[in-house]
Design a protein around this motif. Structure first.
Motif, PDB file in Angstrom:
ATOM      1  N   ILE A   1     -14.840 -16.091  -4.134  1.00 26.33           N
ATOM      2  CA  ILE A   1     -14.333 -17.374  -3.664  1.00 26.33           C
ATOM      3  C   ILE A   1     -13.447 -17.109  -2.452  1.00 26.33           C
ATOM      4  CG2 ILE A   1     -12.961 -19.419  -4.244  1.00 26.33           C
ATOM      5  CD1 ILE A   1     -13.577 -18.704  -7.241  1.00 26.33           C
ATOM      6  N   ILE A   2     -13.761 -17.766  -1.339  1.00 23.63           N
ATOM      7  CA  ILE A   2     -12.955 -17.613  -0.122  1.00 23.63           C
ATOM      8  C   ILE A   2     -12.406 -18.998   0.214  1.00 23.63           C
ATOM      9  CG2 ILE A   2     -12.893 -16.847   2.264  1.00 23.63           C
ATOM     10  CD1 ILE A   2     -15.468 -15.231   1.670  1.00 23.63           C
ATOM     11  N   ASP A   3     -11.132 -19.192  -0.083  1.00 25.74           N
ATOM     12  CA  ASP A   3     -10.515 -20.515   0.080  1.00 25.74           C
ATOM     13  C   ASP A   3      -9.008 -20.346   0.096  1.00 25.74           C
ATOM     14  OD1 ASP A   3      -9.594 -23.253  -0.352  1.00 25.74           O
ATOM     15  OD2 ASP A   3     -11.635 -23.684  -1.013  1.00 25.74           O
ATOM     16  N   ASP A   4      -8.329 -21.015   1.011  1.00 22.64           N
ATOM     17  CA  ASP A   4      -6.876 -20.902   1.112  1.00 22.64           C
ATOM     18  C   ASP A   4      -6.133 -21.843   0.171  1.00 22.64           C
ATOM     19  OD1 ASP A   4      -7.770 -23.093   2.717  1.00 22.64           O
ATOM     20  OD2 ASP A   4      -5.843 -23.119   3.744  1.00 22.64           O
ATOM     21  N   ASP A   5      -6.835 -22.751  -0.472  1.00 26.74           N
ATOM     22  CA  ASP A   5      -6.221 -23.710  -1.389  1.00 26.74           C
ATOM     23  C   ASP A   5      -6.110 -23.059  -2.769  1.00 26.74           C
ATOM     24  OD1 ASP A   5      -5.605 -25.752  -3.187  1.00 26.74           O
ATOM     25  OD2 ASP A   5      -6.845 -27.230  -2.135  1.00 26.74           O
ATOM     26  N   ARG A   6      -4.909 -22.616  -3.087  1.00 24.03           N
ATOM     27  CA  ARG A   6      -4.703 -21.884  -4.351  1.00 24.03           C
ATOM     28  C   ARG A   6      -4.981 -22.747  -5.581  1.00 24.03           C
ATOM     29  NH1 ARG A   6       0.613 -18.334  -2.849  1.00 24.03           N
ATOM     30  NH2 ARG A   6      -0.481 -16.942  -1.424  1.00 24.03           N
ATOM     31  N   ILE A   7      -4.681 -24.019  -5.491  1.00 24.42           N
ATOM     32  CA  ILE A   7      -4.938 -24.912  -6.629  1.00 24.42           C
ATOM     33  C   ILE A   7      -6.444 -25.042  -6.849  1.00 24.42           C
ATOM     34  CG2 ILE A   7      -4.718 -27.292  -7.469  1.00 24.42           C
ATOM     35  CD1 ILE A   7      -1.978 -27.335  -5.985  1.00 24.42           C
ATOM     36  N   TYR A   8      -7.203 -25.218  -5.771  1.00 28.64           N
ATOM     37  CA  TYR A   8      -8.661 -25.303  -5.881  1.00 28.64           C
ATOM     38  C   TYR A   8      -9.228 -23.992  -6.425  1.00 28.64           C
ATOM     39  CZ  TYR A   8     -13.533 -25.125  -4.624  1.00 28.64           C
ATOM     40  OH  TYR A   8     -14.885 -24.947  -4.685  1.00 28.64           O
ATOM     41  N   THR A   9      -8.764 -22.868  -5.869  1.00 29.18           N
ATOM     42  CA  THR A   9      -9.256 -21.559  -6.319  1.00 29.18           C
ATOM     43  C   THR A   9      -8.966 -21.356  -7.801  1.00 29.18           C
ATOM     44  OG1 THR A   9      -8.962 -20.645  -4.114  1.00 29.18           O
ATOM     45  CG2 THR A   9      -9.111 -19.072  -5.917  1.00 29.18           C
ATOM     46  N   TYR A  10      -7.765 -21.714  -8.231  1.00 24.88           N
ATOM     47  CA  TYR A  10      -7.410 -21.607  -9.648  1.00 24.88           C
ATOM     48  C   TYR A  10      -8.324 -22.495 -10.490  1.00 24.88           C
ATOM     49  CZ  TYR A  10      -4.904 -22.177 -14.022  1.00 24.88           C
ATOM     50  OH  TYR A  10      -4.585 -22.235 -15.356  1.00 24.88           O
TER      51      TYR A  10
ATOM     52  N   GLU B   1     -18.275 -12.345 -12.928  1.00 25.39           N
ATOM     53  CA  GLU B   1     -17.135 -11.667 -12.316  1.00 25.39           C
ATOM     54  C   GLU B   1     -16.615 -12.506 -11.166  1.00 25.39           C
ATOM     55  OE1 GLU B   1     -17.289  -7.613 -10.850  1.00 25.39           O
ATOM     56  OE2 GLU B   1     -18.638  -7.155 -12.512  1.00 25.39           O
ATOM     57  N   LEU B   2     -15.303 -12.588 -11.044  1.00 21.94           N
ATOM     58  CA  LEU B   2     -14.702 -13.389  -9.977  1.00 21.94           C
ATOM     59  C   LEU B   2     -13.762 -12.558  -9.114  1.00 21.94           C
ATOM     60  CD1 LEU B   2     -13.689 -16.619 -11.916  1.00 21.94           C
ATOM     61  CD2 LEU B   2     -15.545 -16.377 -10.279  1.00 21.94           C
ATOM     62  N   SER B   3     -13.806 -12.819  -7.820  1.00 23.37           N
ATOM     63  CA  SER B   3     -12.800 -12.299  -6.906  1.00 23.37           C
ATOM     64  C   SER B   3     -12.480 -13.444  -5.953  1.00 23.37           C
ATOM     65  CB  SER B   3     -13.312 -11.080  -6.139  1.00 23.37           C
ATOM     66  OG  SER B   3     -14.452 -11.408  -5.368  1.00 23.37           O
ATOM     67  N   SER B   4     -11.278 -13.439  -5.396  1.00 25.28           N
ATOM     68  CA  SER B   4     -10.928 -14.517  -4.470  1.00 25.28           C
ATOM     69  C   SER B   4     -10.070 -13.979  -3.327  1.00 25.28           C
ATOM     70  CB  SER B   4     -10.216 -15.656  -5.193  1.00 25.28           C
ATOM     71  OG  SER B   4      -9.000 -15.226  -5.737  1.00 25.28           O
ATOM     72  N   PHE B   5     -10.202 -14.653  -2.182  1.00 18.79           N
ATOM     73  CA  PHE B   5      -9.468 -14.298  -0.982  1.00 18.79           C
ATOM     74  C   PHE B   5      -8.987 -15.578  -0.333  1.00 18.79           C
ATOM     75  CE2 PHE B   5     -12.609 -11.079  -1.840  1.00 18.79           C
ATOM     76  CZ  PHE B   5     -11.863  -9.918  -1.794  1.00 18.79           C
ATOM     77  N   GLU B   6      -7.820 -15.522   0.297  1.00 19.89           N
ATOM     78  CA  GLU B   6      -7.219 -16.738   0.855  1.00 19.89           C
ATOM     79  C   GLU B   6      -7.676 -17.058   2.272  1.00 19.89           C
ATOM     80  OE1 GLU B   6      -2.928 -14.882   2.208  1.00 19.89           O
ATOM     81  OE2 GLU B   6      -3.191 -15.583   0.159  1.00 19.89           O
TER      82      GLU B   6
END
Length: 129
Positions: free
Chosen positions: A6-15, A29-34
């Protein structure tokens, strides 16, 4: 099961999207970047080290430092060097019926689909089939 980035700067959306995937589509499996820069650096390093790459990228467009379009341009260099096919879904509140066709023409080879935010459980299930 899939590895999802997941590549998204919105922490609430990513959560929220992470919680939906973990609750309703367990085992992925999940990974995320802002932002796109951090994601590109991490994926480039994975490719160079022959590490497992994500199967799917959920990419926001409006982000600081490196937005989604810039990420797609830069990621093409990485994509050309790897054998794995990575699906990319642009997920943005800016995607709508009026501009989706224009995006599809320009990004036809790079993007699997364009999805309007907020993403619901059914849409995610469809992507992960």
């Amino acid at each position: 099961m899939k590895s999802i980035c997941i590549i998204d700067d919105d922490r609430i959306y990513t959560y929220g999207i992470s919680k939906i995937i973990k609750s309703h589509l367990p085992g992925n499996e999940l990974s995320s970047f802002e932002n796109g820069r951090k994601a590109l650096d991490a994926i480039t390093k994975m490719a160079e080290n022959n590490e497992a790459l994500p199967d799917m990228i959920l990419l926001d467009i409006d982000m600081p430092e490196m937005n989604g379009w810039d990420f797609l341009h830069a990621f093409q260099k990485v994509r050309d060097k790897i054998e794995k096919e990575i699906e990319i879904y642009v997920i943005s509140s800016r995607v709508n019926d009026n501009n989706e066709e224009l995006y599809k023409i320009e990004w036809n080879q790079k993007v699997s689909d364009f999805i309007q935010k907020p993403v619901n459980i059914e849409a995610l299930k469809k992507l992960l089939k």
